[in-house]
Design an enzyme around this catalytic site. Structure first.
Site, PDB file in Angstrom:
ATOM      1  CB  THR A 160      43.050  46.858   5.868  1.00 38.48           C
ATOM      2  OG1 THR A 160      42.236  45.763   6.153  1.00 38.48           O
ATOM      3  CG2 THR A 160      42.874  47.934   6.881  1.00 38.48           C
ATOM      4  NE  ARG A 187      33.809  41.466   7.700  1.00 35.63           N
ATOM      5  CZ  ARG A 187      35.050  41.913   7.525  1.00 35.63           C
ATOM      6  NH1 ARG A 187      35.267  43.148   7.174  1.00 35.63           N
ATOM      7  NH2 ARG A 187      36.059  41.115   7.708  1.00 35.63           N
ATOM      8  CB  VAL A 188      32.156  45.271  12.400  1.00 40.07           C
ATOM      9  CG1 VAL A 188      33.295  46.163  12.900  1.00 40.07           C
ATOM     10  CG2 VAL A 188      30.834  46.016  12.440  1.00 40.07           C
ATOM     11  N   GLY A 189      34.812  44.436  10.498  1.00 39.50           N
ATOM     12  CA  GLY A 189      36.085  43.720  10.507  1.00 39.50           C
ATOM     13  C   GLY A 189      36.945  44.117  11.689  1.00 39.50           C
ATOM     14  CG  ASP A 190      41.088  43.449  11.204  1.00 42.02           C
ATOM     15  OD1 ASP A 190      40.454  43.223  10.154  1.00 42.02           O
ATOM     16  OD2 ASP A 190      42.228  43.946  11.219  1.00 42.02           O
ATOM     17  CB  THR A 209      46.407  44.131   6.380  1.00 42.00           C
ATOM     18  OG1 THR A 209      45.798  43.772   5.138  1.00 42.00           O
ATOM     19  CG2 THR A 209      47.877  43.738   6.332  1.00 42.00           C
ATOM     20  N   GLY A 210      44.233  41.693   6.621  1.00 39.10           N
ATOM     21  CA  GLY A 210      43.881  40.304   6.328  1.00 39.10           C
ATOM     22  C   GLY A 210      42.425  40.071   6.654  1.00 39.10           C
ATOM     23  N   GLY A 212      39.452  39.927   8.625  1.00 34.66           N
ATOM     24  CA  GLY A 212      39.122  40.547   9.910  1.00 34.66           C
ATOM     25  C   GLY A 212      38.613  39.580  10.957  1.00 34.66           C
TER      26      GLY A 212
HETATM   27  N1  GLY Z   1      41.015  43.549   7.561  1.00 33.58           N
HETATM   28  C1  GLY Z   1      39.908  44.311   7.170  1.00 33.58           C
HETATM   29  C2  GLY Z   1      38.633  43.667   7.379  1.00 33.58           C
HETATM   30  O1  GLY Z   1      38.543  42.483   7.651  1.00 33.58           O
HETATM   31  O2  GLY Z   1      37.620  44.351   7.282  1.00 33.58           O
END
Ligand code: GLY
Length: 274
Positions: A160, A187-190, A209-210, A212
């Site tokens: 990110t 897929r959906v991240g944070d 960041t990291g 998700g």
């Molecule tokens: N931190 C971004 C994601 O996991 O998509």
């Protein structure tokens, strides 16, 4: 007084901080905290070095799906799995300011973007294609056992971008990503999840960041935000990051009086005050 902090992703090369400083200096010229964080993220989305907008990771199936969000105290806008737009963060801002919704996903997000005048754009790069090829080969040879194995994330993290700002006591946050690593389509991240990858309120702004999945599990941004005032911001961020052990994670955070950029591995960032 204005302050902005940008990050270019946990696990990314620290040398990129130089270019982020240039972007931070450009973004801080904007008239509001929201315009500044959006400008900062647009600059990073347009730079193929970063995993957002142009240069985003490909999914395992070869498609590119991006997430982005913006937040100010009391309002939020985000897009999930948006495709074929140049600047997902601009669409996220339009969701907040020009739609009755807070989050739009998939085809709905793309249709909304077209309605708002964003043309079809291919964010793919040769580097993203090569990266996907490399991963597919490693999966095929058994070198990486499964796409959901922790080792996979560690090796192929490419994260990110984000920004937080304080302009005369006014806060804003923005994030954008092509997804942590090569993942399944859908897929959906944070990043576009309030309280996980982003949070902004009257006491400050936080962006994470990291990986998700791990950030969502711990709702990292709201955890840090809720603790503002309890201890120095650096201490709060360190303690929350320590809870991740060796799982890659980073944050940028800003309050009325403090700023913090911290990660448990390399993370390019820049902070500018004017
Ligand atoms: N931190 C971004 C994601 O996991 O998509």
């Amino acid at each position: 007084m204005k302050t902005i902090i940008l990050h270019g992703g946990a696990s990314h090369r620290s040398e990129l901080s130089k270019i982020l400083e240039k972007y931070a200096k450009e973004a801080i010229e904007e008239n509001s905290a929201l315009d500044a964080v959006v400008k900062a993220v647009v600059l990073m989305e347009d730079d193929p070095e970063f995993n957002a907008g142009t240069g985003s990771n490909m999914r395992l199936d070869g498609s590119i799906q991006m997430d982005a969000a913006v937040m100010i105290p009391g309002d939020f806008g985000g897009v999930i799995n948006i495709e074929e737009v140049k600047n997902p963060v601009l669409v996220a801002r339009d969701v907040m300011l020009k739609s009755p919704h807070m989050l739009l996903a998939g085809d709905g997000a793309v249709n909304f973007a077209r309605k708002m005048g964003y043309p079809t754009y291919d964010p793919s790069t040769e580097k993203a294609r090569e990266r996907r090829e490399k991963v597919l080969q490693k999966l095929k040879s058994g070198e990486i056992p499964e796409y959901y194995h922790p080792q996979f994330f560690r090796e192929f993290l490419g994260d990110t971008v984000g920004a937080v700002a304080r302009f005369d006591g006014e806060f804003a946050a923005a994030v954008s990503t092509g997804g942590t690593s090569l993942t399944l389509r859908g897929r959906v991240g944070d990043s576009p999840i309030i309280g996980s990858g982003i949070y902004c309120g009257s006491r400050g702004a936080v962006v994470a960041t990291g990986i998700g999945e791990e950030i969502m599990r711990r709702m990292l941004s709201i955890r840090i935000y809720e603790r503002i005032g309890e201890a120095p911001l650096q201490k709060i961020c360190r303690e929350e990051i320590e809870k991740f052990g060796s799982i890659p994670v980073g944050v940028i955070a800003i309050t009325a009086e403090e700023e913090c950029a911290m990660s448990n591995l390399a993370m390019p960032y820049a902070q500018v005050t004017r």
